[in-house]
Motif scaffolding. Structure first.
Motif, PDB file in Angstrom:
ATOM      1  N   THR A 195       0.823  -1.192   0.000  1.00 25.65           N
ATOM      2  CA  THR A 195       0.000   0.000   0.000  1.00 25.65           C
ATOM      3  C   THR A 195       0.864   1.250   0.000  1.00 25.65           C
ATOM      4  O   THR A 195       0.585   2.207  -0.714  1.00 25.65           O
ATOM      5  N   MET A 196       1.940   1.235   0.802  1.00 22.79           N
ATOM      6  CA  MET A 196       2.834   2.395   0.882  1.00 22.79           C
ATOM      7  C   MET A 196       3.479   2.662  -0.463  1.00 22.79           C
ATOM      8  O   MET A 196       3.604   3.806  -0.879  1.00 22.79           O
ATOM      9  N   LYS A 251       4.498  14.187   3.999  1.00 23.35           N
ATOM     10  CA  LYS A 251       3.853  13.827   5.255  1.00 23.35           C
ATOM     11  C   LYS A 251       2.842  12.745   4.938  1.00 23.35           C
ATOM     12  O   LYS A 251       1.912  12.963   4.163  1.00 23.35           O
ATOM     13  N   ILE A 252       3.052  11.564   5.516  1.00 26.64           N
ATOM     14  CA  ILE A 252       2.158  10.435   5.296  1.00 26.64           C
ATOM     15  C   ILE A 252       1.766   9.885   6.659  1.00 26.64           C
ATOM     16  O   ILE A 252       2.633   9.493   7.450  1.00 26.64           O
ATOM     17  N   ASP A 253       0.466   9.858   6.925  1.00 26.30           N
ATOM     18  CA  ASP A 253      -0.048   9.359   8.205  1.00 26.30           C
ATOM     19  C   ASP A 253       0.602  10.047   9.400  1.00 26.30           C
ATOM     20  O   ASP A 253       0.948   9.394  10.390  1.00 26.30           O
ATOM     21  N   GLY A 254       0.818  11.358   9.311  1.00 23.07           N
ATOM     22  CA  GLY A 254       1.366  12.121  10.424  1.00 23.07           C
ATOM     23  C   GLY A 254       2.871  12.013  10.600  1.00 23.07           C
ATOM     24  O   GLY A 254       3.440  12.611  11.499  1.00 23.07           O
ATOM     25  N   LYS A 255       3.535  11.233   9.744  1.00 25.52           N
ATOM     26  CA  LYS A 255       4.992  11.065   9.818  1.00 25.52           C
ATOM     27  C   LYS A 255       5.627  11.681   8.581  1.00 25.52           C
ATOM     28  O   LYS A 255       5.080  11.608   7.484  1.00 25.52           O
ATOM     29  N   TYR A 256       6.817  12.263   8.795  1.00 24.74           N
ATOM     30  CA  TYR A 256       7.525  12.923   7.707  1.00 24.74           C
ATOM     31  C   TYR A 256       8.594  12.026   7.100  1.00 24.74           C
ATOM     32  O   TYR A 256       9.231  11.239   7.806  1.00 24.74           O
ATOM     33  N   ARG A 264       7.610  11.587  13.374  1.00 24.83           N
ATOM     34  CA  ARG A 264       6.710  12.673  13.791  1.00 24.83           C
ATOM     35  C   ARG A 264       7.545  13.874  14.230  1.00 24.83           C
ATOM     36  O   ARG A 264       8.589  13.711  14.846  1.00 24.83           O
ATOM     37  N   ILE A 295       1.043   4.468  -2.591  1.00 24.07           N
ATOM     38  CA  ILE A 295       0.711   5.810  -2.133  1.00 24.07           C
ATOM     39  C   ILE A 295       1.833   6.803  -2.436  1.00 24.07           C
ATOM     40  O   ILE A 295       1.569   7.941  -2.815  1.00 24.07           O
ATOM     41  N   ASN A 332      13.149   8.161   6.554  1.00 25.60           N
ATOM     42  CA  ASN A 332      12.055   8.342   7.508  1.00 25.60           C
ATOM     43  C   ASN A 332      12.488   9.298   8.608  1.00 25.60           C
ATOM     44  O   ASN A 332      13.433   9.019   9.334  1.00 25.60           O
TER      45      ASN A 332
END
Length: 140
Positions: free
Chosen positions: A2-3, A53-58, A115, A6, A112
């Motif tokens: 999925t990632m 920014k994906i799911d609140g993480k940069y 947050r 996206i 990665n």
């Protein structure tokens, strides 16, 4: 899986300006300590960096384009100190007697960050200790 599906969509939206991270990518500063042929290569091999920014993480996607597959670049690590994020890469040229096909070799690395608290952040990307890109972005 999925990632992987996206990431290209988010990247395309970032490049089109559909998602606002307030990246000030025009603030590029190249600060080589001693300009020379190798420093120029680092700068020309670096192509782009994108903050996502994906799911609140940069995350930071960094793109390079090397002249042959015999030129190597490797992600060395990342550190966060206060609001400065430093991302380091190691470049290794081909051996003098190494035979190599003359074809462009693309390289990208997704780093990665995680947050982040609200505030203004500076990203510094270095190759062999030489700064090839500096950029800022806001976390709201």
């Amino acid at each position: 899986k999925t990632m992987r599906a996206i990431v290209p969509i988010v990247l395309a939206m970032l490049l089109m300006g559909c998602i606002g991270i307030n990246e000030k990518s025009n603030e590029t500063t190249i600060v080589p300590t001693t300009p020379n042929e190798t420093t120029s290569k680092f700068i020309s091999y670096f192509k782009q960096a994108v903050v996502m920014k994906i799911d609140g993480k940069y995350k930071v996607m960094v793109f390079f384009e090397l002249p042959t597959p015999c030129h190597k670049i490797k992600f060395e690590g990342m550190k966060i100190q206060d609001n400065t994020i430093t991302i380091d890469f190691r470049y290794t040229p081909p051996k003098p007697d190494e035979k190599c096909i003359q074809v462009l070799q693309k390289f990208n690395e997704t780093v990665n960050i995680g947050r982040l608290d609200k505030g203004n952040y500076k990203i510094t990307i270095r190759v062999n200790g030489v700064v090839v890109k500096e950029m800022s972005f806001d976390v709201r």
